[in-house]
Design an enzyme around this catalytic site. Structure first.
Site, short mmCIF file in Angstrom:
data_model
loop_
_atom_site.label_atom_id
_atom_site.label_comp_id
_atom_site.label_asym_id
_atom_site.label_seq_id
_atom_site.Cartn_x
_atom_site.Cartn_y
_atom_site.Cartn_z
N GLY A 196 0.76 -1.24 0.00
CA GLY A 196 0.00 0.00 0.00
C GLY A 196 0.80 1.30 0.00
N GLY A 197 2.06 1.24 -0.35
CA GLY A 197 2.86 2.49 -0.38
C GLY A 197 2.30 3.50 -1.38
CG ASP A 212 5.12 -0.99 -7.98
OD1 ASP A 212 6.00 -1.10 -8.86
OD2 ASP A 212 5.38 -0.89 -6.76
CE LYS A 264 7.11 -3.93 -10.05
NZ LYS A 264 7.72 -3.63 -8.78
C1 LIG Z 1 6.08 -4.54 -5.74
S1 LIG Z 1 4.58 -5.02 -5.05
C2 LIG Z 1 3.70 -3.50 -5.09
C3 LIG Z 1 4.11 -2.52 -4.04
C4 LIG Z 1 3.12 -1.39 -3.90
N1 LIG Z 1 3.11 -0.54 -5.09
C5 LIG Z 1 3.41 -0.53 -2.71
O1 LIG Z 1 3.62 0.68 -2.88
O2 LIG Z 1 3.38 -1.03 -1.59
C6 LIG Z 1 3.85 -5.91 -6.34
C7 LIG Z 1 2.42 -6.36 -6.05
O3 LIG Z 1 1.89 -6.88 -7.26
C8 LIG Z 1 0.91 -7.83 -6.86
N2 LIG Z 1 0.51 -8.62 -8.03
C9 LIG Z 1 1.18 -9.58 -8.68
N3 LIG Z 1 0.45 -10.07 -9.69
C10 LIG Z 1 -0.75 -9.41 -9.66
C11 LIG Z 1 -1.92 -9.43 -10.44
N4 LIG Z 1 -2.04 -10.27 -11.48
N5 LIG Z 1 -2.92 -8.58 -10.13
C12 LIG Z 1 -2.82 -7.71 -9.10
N6 LIG Z 1 -1.71 -7.65 -8.33
C13 LIG Z 1 -0.70 -8.47 -8.60
C14 LIG Z 1 1.59 -8.59 -5.76
O4 LIG Z 1 0.62 -9.26 -4.96
C15 LIG Z 1 2.32 -7.46 -5.02
O5 LIG Z 1 1.55 -7.03 -3.93
#
Ligand SMILES: C[S@@+](CC[C@H](N)C(=O)[O-])C[C@H]1O[C@@H](n2cnc3c(N)ncnc32)[C@H](O)[C@@H]1O
Length: 307
Positions: free
Chosen positions: A181-182, A233, A262
């Protein structure tokens, strides 16, 4: 002859070298993280900073080096790879440059800034112009160590600072891959209405913020819906994210898009190029990006004459 120089992000020298080679820019030598090229400067998203007018000067003394720089202009950013003591002595003879961390949302420094280094004790490389308004491309912020549940919000702050736009109070934001949640925290703090999409849950403190709604589903299954901002993200293969972005643009659903592309293992330069080729889009490596690029896009302005 050095006609341009590219500063690589830490640990991404090889990625920058690949991108420069693909773009047709030669690299004759490296000075620390600085790739020295005999070719004219070109845009390269992986460079943190691009020195667009470098010139080598004989500098037999500390005083000569400082005088040479001061005769050109006031503001200089030093990149030190070697000869640190001598560089510090030269820097001490130059006017100080304000490099205080930004308090988001605050505009980047407006003062013209050049860059210099010592290639050898008596050889100064100075570029009166460079691409980034920040010292060595380092966009630093006054951080919040309490509110956000991850440091990822710094990427979002930097992307918004770089494009000079951020969500306004009441604007609708979709935050894909939002947990923990950042980004959602940063958007909600701006007063935006945020829908956070992730299979994983938001941190409770973020989920409890005003105007934050959580949806536990896949970003890739989401049908495009009208929104002021689409953020992502999500951890995903670049080609899969490209298809998602193209789908949302084709549906004319979002006014603005900011997403992290990424890479794992090999860098998928072809997909990075495809992002860069989207009309209205830009691709850049942020100081807060890891092995990632950030894609930003804005809907083209409506033609007032309807043509
Ligand atoms: C790097 S983290 C995001 C960090 C977030 N932007 C923050 O500020 O805290 C990547 C996120 O992508 C999510 N994710 C991966 N595949 C996904 C999908 N198909 N749909 C939604 N979220 C997904 C993961 O569960 C993870 O929480």
């Amino acid at each position: 002859m050095i006609a341009s120089a590219y500063l690589a992000p830490e640990g991404l020298e090889a990625v920058l070298a690949e991108a420069l080679a693909r773009a047709g820019a030669g690299v004759t030598a490296w000075h620390g993280r600085l790739a020295l090229s005999p070719d004219p400067p070109l845009a390269c998203p992986w460079a943190l900073d691009i020195w667009t007018a470098p010139c080598a000067h004989d500098a037999p003394s500390v005083k000569t080096a400082a005088d040479t720089l001061r005769a050109m202009q006031r503001n200089w950013s030093a990149y030190g790879a070697t000869h640190h003591r001598r560089m510090a002595l030269i820097a001490a003879r130059l006017p100080p440059v304000k490099a205080a961390p930004l308090r988001f949302p605050e505009a980047p420094p407006a003062a013209h800034l050049g860059a210099w280094t010592l290639l050898a004790p008596n050889t100064l490389l100075a570029s009166p112009a460079k691409s980034s308004p920040f010292v060595n491309g380092e966009c630093r912020f006054e951080e919040d160590h309490i509110g956000p549940p991850s440091r990822a919000y710094l990427k979002l702050w930097e992307a918004c600072t770089r494009i000079g736009r951020w969500p306004q109070p009441g604007e609708r934001c979709l935050d894909l891959g939002a947990a923990p949640g950042g980004w959602t925290w940063a958007l909600a703090r701006l007063g935006a209405r945020v829908t956070a999409v992730d299979k994983a849950p938001l941190a409770a403190s973020v989920a409890a913020m005003a105007d934050v709604e959580e949806r536990h589903e896949s970003a890739f299954g989401l049908a495009p819906e009208p929104t002021d901002w689409l953020f992502s993200d999500v951890v995903a293969y670049p080609a899969r994210l490209l298809a998602l972005v193209e789908r949302w643009i084709a549906a004319d659903a979002a006014a603005r898009i900011v997403c992290t592309v990424k890479f794992q293992g090999e860098t998928d330069h072809a997909t990075a190029d495809a992002f860069a080729a989207i009309p209205g889009g830009t691709v850049m490596h942020l100081f807060h990006n890891k092995h990632e690029l950030t894609f930003t896009w804005a809907h083209p302005p409506a033609n007032p004459r309807g043509e």
